[in-house]
Design an enzyme around this catalytic site. Structure first.
Site, PDB file in Angstrom:
ATOM      1  N   HIS A   1      88.523   3.024 -49.176  1.00  0.00           N
ATOM      2  CA  HIS A   1      88.051   1.724 -49.649  1.00  0.00           C
ATOM      3  C   HIS A   1      89.117   0.659 -49.426  1.00  0.00           C
ATOM      4  CE1 HIS A   1      86.231   5.010 -52.031  1.00  0.00           C
ATOM      5  NE2 HIS A   1      85.133   4.378 -51.673  1.00  0.00           N
TER       6      HIS A   1
ATOM      7  N   ASP B   1      92.816   2.911 -50.708  1.00  0.00           N
ATOM      8  CA  ASP B   1      93.033   4.355 -50.896  1.00  0.00           C
ATOM      9  C   ASP B   1      92.701   5.163 -49.648  1.00  0.00           C
ATOM     10  OD1 ASP B   1      90.294   4.175 -50.826  1.00  0.00           O
ATOM     11  OD2 ASP B   1      89.954   4.819 -52.891  1.00  0.00           O
TER      12      ASP B   1
ATOM     13  N   SER C   1      79.953   2.810 -52.915  1.00  0.00           N
ATOM     14  CA  SER C   1      81.216   2.492 -53.594  1.00  0.00           C
ATOM     15  C   SER C   1      81.800   1.141 -53.194  1.00  0.00           C
ATOM     16  CB  SER C   1      82.257   3.581 -53.325  1.00  0.00           C
ATOM     17  OG  SER C   1      82.437   3.749 -51.933  1.00  0.00           O
TER      18      SER C   1
END
Ligand SMILES: *[C@@H]1O[C@H](CO)[C@@H](O)[C@H](O)[C@H]1NC(C)=O
Ligand SMILES: *[C@@H]1O[C@H](CO)[C@@H](O)[C@H](O)[C@H]1NC(C)=O
Length: 373
Positions: free
Chosen positions: A346, A343, A38
């Site tokens: 990340h 968040d 991610s």
């Protein structure tokens, strides 16, 4: 969950974005190929995986740069976006978008990274009683398989491919962070997860070697971030002992030492590859050092908040597993550019930009990356 018609509309707007993009392209590379999780995924997770984060397809994801969600796990651009910009190349389209749109142009680069991906195959975790496929089934070897399948659309003969790839930049990661995340989140001790590190590093080095065998010459292999500074770990592994935290920056010392251990083994593995393939330029990207630069001197980089997430569901670090960023009950900070964590898991665009700048300037790449101009 995102409703189906919404997702279709979202995917078609995503596809037109990549078609309409225009590029100058006068830098040293013809294209960029990216692999990872991610931290590098520019939208693949929208198209695959048993796990779909229901929030990443909605604002506030994407609010800072794109103005709408793109599948990136941040408020804006990722490191791979800043690198593409620096080299005058388009932002990398997610490979799996081609399943829905055959007009996508991958000649200037393509991204195989998928959120949730591990470096090791799911069987490794299953043998140890760990479930990872509930998050992702697209390990690094799956991404390598996509690449090997895909390359026939770019070049036919091994020589043609070697010529094409010799003018391309390969980003191998960051990958491996999830191999540890999943183990830690399922309750394994640091001592236990340390035994995974040589295997994770081997998987990353092996993928790098496979790319070189197919003609890659310029490769960048990033290490892990200082996970002891991330709100998810600060929340879930909180300790009553003051001495477990770094006094200056508030990060968990043992987890940062864990990242350092991974990074030292990775650098040793890359050094072996350099000796074996002296014609290749294998660059280690020190994400850890580049992040520590702003963690230790936040004021120099415009950060005022290092330990809390910008977007989250409350608690001491604004991270709550039952109320993730985007969920009911979560809130977003007023100015994400003053936060390092987006968040809780990340980073913000501001933090990614800092890391990318550190790489392009050559301070956090060994040997220094080829300059854009
Ligand atoms: C994961 O991928 C493997 C190999 O492609 C497949 O056999 C398996 O069924 C997949 N599992 C899930 C949960 O999607
Ligand atoms: C976390 O979120 C849940 C669900 O909204 C809430 O009930 C709980 O109180 C929150 N915990 C903290 C520490 O804020």
């Amino acid at each position: 969950m995102a409703s189906y018609p919404f997702l279709i509309a979202f995917i078609s707007s995503l596809c037109s974005f990549y078609i309409l993009q225009t590029v100058s392209g006068s830098g040293p590379y013809r294209s960029i190929f990216s692999f990872g999780d991610s931290l590098a995924d520019t939208g693949n997770s929208l198209f695959t995986g048993p796990f779909r984060n229901p929030f990443v397809v909605r604002l506030p994801y994407g609010q800072t740069f794109f103005g709408h969600p793109t599948g990136r796990f941040s408020d804006g651009r990722l490191i791979v976006d800043f690198i593409a910009e620096a080299y005058g190349l388009p932002k990398l389209p997610p490979y799996l978008a081609s399943l829905h749109n055959h007009r996508l142009d991958f000649r200037r680069g393509v991204n195989f990274a998928v959120a949730g991906a591990t470096a090791l195959i799911p069987a490794f975790f299953q043998e140890r009683g760990l479930n990872t496929v509930r998050w992702s089934n697209n390990s690094l070897s799956v991404q390598m398989g996509w690449f090997e399948q895909f390359k026939s659309s770019l070049c036919q003969t091994p020589q043609e491919c070697a010529d094409y790839f010799a003018k391309s930049l390969f980003l191998v990661g960051e990958i491996g962070g999830n191999d540890y995340n999943y183990a830690f989140l399922q309750g394994l001790s640091i001592a236990h997860v340390r035994t995974f590190v040589p295997k994770v590093v081997h998987a990353v080095a092996e993928a790098t070697r496979r790319l070189i065998k197919q003609g890659a010459v310029d490769l960048v292999v990033p290490g892990n971030l200082p996970i002891g500074c991330s709100p998810i770990y600060l929340t879930l592994v909180s300790s009553p002992k003051k001495e477990d935290y770094n006094r200056r920056n508030g990060c968990l010392k043992a987890l940062n030492r864990f990242s350092e251990y991974h990074n030292s083994l990775l650098q040793a593995a890359l050094e072996k590859l350099r000796q074996k393939y002296p014609h290749a330029k294998i660059v280690y990207a020190d994400y850890y050092g580049a992040a520590m630069r702003f963690i230790d001197h936040p004021q120099h980089f415009g950060f005022t908040n290092l330990n809390s997430a910008c977007c989250g569901g409350g608690g001491p670090y604004n991270f709550n597993l039952s109320a993730l960023c985007g969920a009911t009950g979560s809130t977003v900070c007023i100015d994400p550019s003053t936060f390092a964590s987006w968040d809780g898991i990340h980073l913000t665009e501001a933090a990614y930009r800092n890391i990318a700048n550190g790489m392009i300037e050559g301070y956090y790449t060994t040997p220094p990356m080829t300059l854009p101009h």
